[in-house]
Design a protein around this motif. Structure first.
Motif, PDB file in Angstrom:
ATOM      1  N   TRP A  63       0.813  -1.214   0.000  1.00 31.72           N
ATOM      2  CA  TRP A  63       0.000   0.000   0.000  1.00 31.72           C
ATOM      3  C   TRP A  63       0.847   1.265   0.000  1.00 31.72           C
ATOM      4  N   LYS A  64       2.020   1.211   0.621  1.00 37.00           N
ATOM      5  CA  LYS A  64       2.840   2.426   0.677  1.00 37.00           C
ATOM      6  C   LYS A  64       3.385   2.774  -0.706  1.00 37.00           C
ATOM      7  N   TYR A  66       2.074   1.862  -3.536  1.00 34.00           N
ATOM      8  CA  TYR A  66       0.915   2.242  -4.348  1.00 34.00           C
ATOM      9  C   TYR A  66       0.579   3.716  -4.099  1.00 34.00           C
ATOM     10  N   THR A  67       0.537   4.088  -2.813  1.00 31.98           N
ATOM     11  CA  THR A  67       0.220   5.471  -2.452  1.00 31.98           C
ATOM     12  C   THR A  67       1.252   6.433  -3.035  1.00 31.98           C
ATOM     13  N   VAL A  70       0.585   6.976  -6.649  1.00 27.39           N
ATOM     14  CA  VAL A  70      -0.574   7.864  -6.839  1.00 27.39           C
ATOM     15  C   VAL A  70      -0.140   9.317  -6.673  1.00 27.39           C
ATOM     16  N   LEU A  71       0.562   9.582  -5.591  1.00 26.21           N
ATOM     17  CA  LEU A  71       0.924  10.970  -5.284  1.00 26.21           C
ATOM     18  C   LEU A  71       1.913  11.519  -6.305  1.00 26.21           C
ATOM     19  N   THR A 147      -7.483   7.999 -11.548  1.00 32.93           N
ATOM     20  CA  THR A 147      -6.853   7.906 -10.232  1.00 32.93           C
ATOM     21  C   THR A 147      -7.866   7.458  -9.179  1.00 32.93           C
ATOM     22  N   VAL A 151      -7.701   3.911  -6.841  1.00 33.11           N
ATOM     23  CA  VAL A 151      -7.743   3.827  -5.379  1.00 33.11           C
ATOM     24  C   VAL A 151      -8.876   2.897  -4.945  1.00 33.11           C
ATOM     25  N   TYR A 534      -6.131  14.254  -1.163  1.00 35.88           N
ATOM     26  CA  TYR A 534      -5.012  13.350  -0.871  1.00 35.88           C
ATOM     27  C   TYR A 534      -5.005  12.878   0.582  1.00 35.88           C
ATOM     28  N   ILE A 537      -7.219   9.947   0.333  1.00 32.77           N
ATOM     29  CA  ILE A 537      -6.661   8.814  -0.416  1.00 32.77           C
ATOM     30  C   ILE A 537      -5.666   8.027   0.443  1.00 32.77           C
ATOM     31  N   ILE A 538      -4.829   8.740   1.193  1.00 29.66           N
ATOM     32  CA  ILE A 538      -3.801   8.046   1.979  1.00 29.66           C
ATOM     33  C   ILE A 538      -4.419   7.112   3.025  1.00 29.66           C
ATOM     34  N   LEU A 541      -6.012   4.044   1.300  1.00 28.36           N
ATOM     35  CA  LEU A 541      -5.054   3.033   0.844  1.00 28.36           C
ATOM     36  C   LEU A 541      -4.415   2.313   2.033  1.00 28.36           C
TER      37      LEU A 541
END
Lengths: 600, 190
Positions: A63-64, A66-67, A70-71, A147, A151, A534, A537-538, A541
């Motif tokens: 997940w980290k 992936y995040t 995304v960012l 995006t 997510v 964001y 989103i964090i 995720l």
């Protein structure tokens, strides 16, 4: 309410639900890499895409990671949109010779389009070159929506997988969302829209000279550009002739299709889908407003399919439909009541076969009351934000429902992807509350909901909530904030509350009277949009990562079934109670106070 | 880390080409081939000269023409280059003023007519470019237009009826009259 009002609402939901299922099942195929027709045609494009970008689509991400992807991707997009706006004056495809956009407005718009909000502080036809509209804004319309879908997909994998460290590959999800879902749908919709009269061309604006000139009053100016006043202090006016009609053009249809489908909402023209070239006929209107909820509704089906229990998706979709039908009906009814002040002035506001009646200020005749109010509630339920009427001119209660739909956290359909992941957060909160009532560890879709998930879920619910209130509080207590108000009294407060509700929830619709293209609002709303996207989103995720790690618990006797009417009702209750408790005071100061003031 | 940065910027570049260039160009080419009239603004011609667009409204204030919706565009009404609504709330003092001004103008141009005025005729449209009014709003003005043209009122009503569009498929939208086309038809009659 007229019979036609009701008929149009029924038709809308009927067609929506009819299309949601096949599209939802198709999208599940896309994310689960099961074969489908388009795959065969566009497969080579997809593979070339990965090769050029150096992407390994099979690589699984925690997940980290992936995040972070995304960012990073969103940051790159924001930067590109900012630079393209600033430099448009020296770039090609600018037939109107528009200058570069100011730094604060460019910042606001860059955040706005990257976060899928599409708040527009600017007027499209007077600010953005064709190039900016296409390669800056148009591109973000696709990838910001994609995006949201990535997510969501990651979160769904969190529920589906067990004892796993990874939640998928961001680039894979992003590419497939864009290539197989958003682009084909947009292509079809844009051509349907052109057939109705939406413009699609690269030629510059046309001027048609008028055979009969009419004139308008302008304030007479002295040599230094100041107004000339007569003896009693009133500005002197002179007649100016109108000799030409401007026909605005541009590659509009391609952008309008994706702004509707991708829960974006940023219009090609200033008045968005109220513009006759952006939304010419009732049929184009129906297609555009259908597109607003189409993907969010279908994603519920996708979710059910992906977690191997279609009842779960249908339950969430039912909750969304029930809340929206209720608020939509109330909004149509409120607008149909009209403005009590006008009746006393000798105006006929009664609906009949030959006129829509009701509150027609800020509404176009071809849409009347029903289509305007259906759109207003659909666009605010989904985090779309496009408009076909001016919400600022709605009756106080007619304006309350769209505002409240945003304040509910954009979970009633909500944004593409973002709506459903928001709804899943509420489902987690709902099973937790239910668990508290009977004293059992809550579980959802076979996953135990524990401390970490709850912390993150509450964080999601609270951050956006706090943003709306903090932003509104700052704006109403500063000069720069109050300066933007267009309407006196409680309505002015509503304008500000609406703006921050919209920005923080990444909707983008506005009470457009508010002069928001100022350094204060561009900055404040830009920050609200950024955090509202964001910082949600964090944690989402993070929940996905945590759920994927967990073991699956088989459903037992004490498990609360989450597909029953009971749970649907309970979920709606939780959403409405959180929304009502959070915003009742704010709404009382704005629309409710205004409503009470206008009652005869 | 560097791989990620390469992934991000390269994919953004390719998405820009795909969705920002190829997609709108494809739509433009197909749209221009299939629907050239609509894609270029639905402009209609007379004697080889463009007259206007069927989709964009135009200001009419002469009593012998039908008047359209109020338009809040600046600096002049029905400015096609800057679409805008009034954005006045239901209690804005200027809203009441603009409605009253329209009522006064309508009453002054047709003193015999004391019927209530259809609401769309006294309110500003969302776009400021609304090409339509309701059939009721056209009916309301029929007597005035007939008198100012020295025509039979029944004849004017027949033209209104001919130019009244019903709901699409009998359900969608509202019945409307296109003001520019109606006025052009009135001029043709002479």
């Amino acid at each position: 309410m007229t019979a036609n009002n009701i008929l149009q609402i029924v038709l809308y939901f009927g067609v929506l639900l009819l299309l949601a299922k096949p599209l939802g099942l198709y999208m599940a195929r896309v994310y689960e890499s099961r074969p489908f027709v388009l795959d065969r045609v566009l497969g080579p494009v997809e593979r070339i895409f990965y090769r050029l970008c150096g992407i390994c689509p099979e690589e699984e991400m925690g997940w980290k990671k992936y995040t972070f992807a995304v960012l990073l991707f969103n940051a790159a997009g924001m930067l590109a949109v900012y630079l393209l706006q600033r430099l448009q004056g020296v770039l090609p495809l600018n037939p109107q010779r528009l200058p570069g956009v100011s730094p604060d407005s460019a910042f606001n718009t860059a955040v706005s389009f990257a976060t899928n909000t599409n708040w527009q502080g600017y007027g499209g036809e007077t600010t953005m070159s064709y190039l900016t509209q296409m390669v800056a804004l148009g591109v973000q319309n696709f990838v910001s929506a994609a995006t949201g879908m990535t997510v969501l997909t990651a979160l769904v994998r969190g529920f589906k997988r067990h004892s796993a460290d990874t939640i998928g590959n961001f680039w894979f999800d992003l590419t497939r969302s864009t290539l197989y879902i958003l682009m084909p749908l947009s292509l079809i919709l844009s051509l349907l829209l052109v057939s109705q009269g939406v413009v699609q061309t690269f030629s510059e604006y046309k001027n048609v000279s008028l055979t009969r000139t009419s004139s308008y009053d302008t304030t007479k100016l002295d040599d230094r550009g100041g107004p000339i006043n007569d003896a009693s202090g009133n500005a002197v006016t002179e007649k100016t002739g109108i000799k030409e009609q401007v026909i605005p053009l541009g590659p509009a249809a391609s952008q309008i299709a994706i702004k509707q489908l991708g829960a974006n909402g940023g219009g090609f023209f200033n008045v968005n889908s109220a513009h006759p070239f952006e939304n010419p006929t009732p049929l184009s209107n129906f297609l555009e407003v259908l597109a607003v909820l189409l993907i969010p509704a279908a994603l519920c089906i996708t979710f059910g399919k992906m977690v191997d229990d279609q009842r779960q998706g249908r339950a969430l979709l039912s909750a969304m439909v029930i809340v929206l039908v209720a608020l939509m009906t109330l909004c149509v009814w409120s607008e149909q009541q009209g403005n009590p002040r006008f009746t006393a002035m000798g105006v006929d506001q009664t609906a009949s076969d030959s006129q829509p009646g009701g509150n027609m200020e800020g509404k176009d005749a071809r849409f009347g009351i029903a289509n305007s109010a259906i759109w207003a509630t659909a666009t605010t339920a989904a985090a779309n934000g496009s408009v076909n009427s001016m919400h600022d001119s709605f009756t106080p209660l007619g304006g309350l429902y769209p505002m409240w739909l945003m304040q509910l956290g954009e979970v009633i359909f909500g944004g593409v992807g973002s709506g459903l992941y928001g709804m899943l957060i509420f489902a987690i909160i709902a099973v937790f509350v239910a668990g508290l009532m009977v004293g059992r560890t809550p579980e959802y879709l076979g996953k135990k909901i524990e401390m970490f998930e709850m912390k993150m879920s509450v964080l999601v619910a609270l951050i956006v909530n706090a943003l709306v209130k903090a932003g509104t509080a700052i704006a109403v207590s500063t000069k720069a904030g109050v300066a933007g108000i267009a309407n006196p009294g409680p309505h002015g407060f509503s304008e500000i509350l609406y703006a921050f509700s919209s920005a923080s929830n990444n909707n983008g619709s506005s009470f457009a009277g508010l002069s928001a293209n100022t350094v204060f609002y561009n900055t404040a709303l830009g920050i609200a949009m950024f955090i509202g996207r964001y910082w949600v989103i964090i944690p989402v995720l993070a929940i996905a990562g945590s759920l994927a790690k967990k073991k699956r618990v088989p459903a037992g006797l004490g498990t609360l079934p989450t597909h029953t009417p009971l749970f649907i009702g309970f979920l709606i209750g939780v959403i409405l109670i959180v929304g009502a408790l959070s915003f009742a005071p704010g709404l009382a100061l704005g629309p409710v106070a205004e409503h009470l003031m206008t009652r005869p | 880390m560097t791989t990620m940065i390469r992934n991000a910027f390269m994919s953004l570049l390719l998405f820009t080409i795909l969705t920002g260039v190829i997609y709108p160009l494809t739509v433009t080419v197909v749209a221009q081939a299939l629907f050239p009239h609509q894609a270029n603004g639905s402009i209609f011609m007379k004697d080889g000269r463009p007259i206007g667009s069927t989709l964009l409204g135009r200001q009419f204030d002469d009593p012998k023409y039908f008047w359209g919706r109020l338009s809040a565009t600046r600096p002049y009404p029905y400015n096609g280059g800057a679409s805008s609504g009034s954005n006045r709330g239901p209690n804005h003092p200027d809203l009441v003023k603009s409605v009253q001004a329209r009522i006064d103008a309508l009453r002054a141009s047709d003193q015999a007519n004391t019927r209530p005025i259809p609401v769309d005729l006294v309110t500003a449209s969302a776009s400021g470019l609304d090409p339509h009014i309701s059939p009721a709003a056209a009916e309301y003005q029929a007597a005035r237009v007939a008198r100012n043209r020295g025509m039979d009122e029944a004849k004017v009503r027949a033209v209104i009826a001919a130019y009244t569009g019903q709901r699409q498929f009998g359900i969608l939208g509202e019945p409307v009259v296109n003001v520019l086309q109606l006025n052009l038809a009135m001029d043709e009659l002479k």
